[in-house]
Design an enzyme around this catalytic site. Structure first.
Site, PDB file in Angstrom:
ATOM      1  N   GLY A   1       4.493  41.583  56.732  1.00 60.36           N
ATOM      2  CA  GLY A   1       5.567  41.617  55.738  1.00 60.36           C
ATOM      3  C   GLY A   1       6.698  40.651  55.982  1.00 60.36           C
TER       4      GLY A   1
ATOM      5  N   SER B   1       2.023  39.228  50.426  1.00 61.47           N
ATOM      6  CA  SER B   1       1.540  39.895  51.618  1.00 61.47           C
ATOM      7  C   SER B   1       1.395  38.881  52.744  1.00 61.47           C
ATOM      8  CB  SER B   1       0.184  40.563  51.315  1.00 61.47           C
ATOM      9  OG  SER B   1      -0.339  41.219  52.451  1.00 61.47           O
ATOM     10  N   CYS B   2       1.280  39.376  53.990  1.00 61.81           N
ATOM     11  CA  CYS B   2       1.027  38.493  55.135  1.00 61.81           C
ATOM     12  C   CYS B   2       0.471  39.374  56.244  1.00 61.81           C
ATOM     13  CB  CYS B   2       2.299  37.757  55.557  1.00 61.81           C
ATOM     14  SG  CYS B   2       3.657  38.849  56.048  1.00 61.81           S
ATOM     15  N   GLY B   3       0.856  39.122  57.493  1.00 60.36           N
ATOM     16  CA  GLY B   3       0.401  39.971  58.576  1.00 60.36           C
ATOM     17  C   GLY B   3       1.185  41.257  58.686  1.00 60.36           C
TER      18      GLY B   3
ATOM     19  N   TRP C   1      -1.229  42.960  55.885  1.00 60.90           N
ATOM     20  CA  TRP C   1      -2.585  42.959  56.426  1.00 60.90           C
ATOM     21  C   TRP C   1      -2.753  43.906  57.602  1.00 60.90           C
ATOM     22  CZ3 TRP C   1      -6.958  42.014  54.406  1.00 60.90           C
ATOM     23  CH2 TRP C   1      -8.097  41.875  55.192  1.00 60.90           C
TER      24      TRP C   1
END
Length: 275
Positions: A237, A233-235, A262
């Site tokens: 994708g 995951s990240c901000g 996120w």
């Protein structure tokens, strides 16, 4: 093809008739990052419109995976065939290109790689560049086949809070993960998905190139995830795929990406957040 190829490898293979080079550079990005290599590209590179045709803009979230049919049609317009050898790069070094690599893997295309160092590494090696211009491209015959096991939804990640079937690895900075640094998208809560692990994508990169396999091995083996499935995951994708790619050849665990990442999780006030 290896998942990551060098500028020297690409230079030696520029005249391969099956080679397709994709430029996945963003025109602007939410983090404010800027490139010193605007206006140029690797000869013959085709622009991969990550934020346009290759995102599901009806989702209400940034960069989410388009449908199988939409991805197939957009790829054919880029002249991509089933036998194409795809090399993707961006003008930041390693930033958006791994997202494109992951998208093609998810859509069933195996011959795809990321250019280590990206456009900066290519230019610094004094290899040829050309002004960014559009070229007429013959329609390709690419066929997409979506592997849904490599994509996780908010429902999957929420259910995992109880089942603990997989481990979530967060590629955002440590400050964003801990909630001590503001999110670049206004109005989002800070913090992280409960029980997730922090592996900032920046920690895997040195001067636009992936760190050595020995350094990457030390980072990933320290997580102690054994053979558990991993969800990155990240901000939004994108940089989740940098961390996923960095783990290739080191962690052989089943891997997927939480596509909403996120941005989706933090705006859902019914979902828990840890700081």
């Amino acid at each position: 093809m290896n998942a990551v190829v060098s500028a020297a490898w690409l230079k030696d293979n520029l005249h391969d008739p099956d080679l397709v080079i994709l430029d996945a550079s963003l025109k602007v990005n939410v983090s404010g990052k800027k490139s010193d290599y605007d206006g140029i590209k690797i000869p013959g590179a085709r622009f991969f419109d990550l934020e346009g045709e290759f995102s599901d803009n009806a989702s209400g979230l940034p960069h989410t995976l388009p449908s199988e049919a939409a991805f197939e049609q957009a790829s054919q317009k880029l002249g991509i065939n089933n036998n194409s050898k795809i090399v993707v790069y961006d003008n930041m070094g390693i930033y958006t290109a791994p997202r494109v690599w992951w998208m093609y893997k998810v859509m069933g295309h195996k011959n795809v790689a990321v250019l280590d160092g990206g456009l900066p590494g290519w230019a610094q090696a004094s290899y040829p560049t050309e002004p960014i211009t559009a070229h007429k491209i013959a329609i390709g015959n690419f066929k997409a086949k979506l592997d849904t096991s490599q994509v996780k939804s908010v429902v999957d990640v929420k259910g995992n809070l109880d089942s603990q079937e997989f481990v979530v690895i967060d590629a955002r900075s440590a400050g964003r993960f801990n909630g001590t640094e503001p999110e670049p998208r206004a109005g989002l809560r800070g913090g992280h998905i409960p029980n997730s692990l922090s592996v900032p994508f920046q920690d895997l990169i040195d001067d636009g190139h992936f760190k050595s396999k020995e350094e990457l091995t030390e980072i990933f083996e320290s997580l102690g995830v054994r053979d558990q499935p991993l969800v990155f995951s990240c901000g939004s994708g994108v940089t989740a795929c940098v961390t996923l790619l960095g783990s290739e050849g080191i962690l052989n665990n089943p891997k997927a990406v939480y596509d909403g990442s996120w941005t989706e999780w933090a705006q859902r006030l019914d979902l828990p957040v840890e700081r």
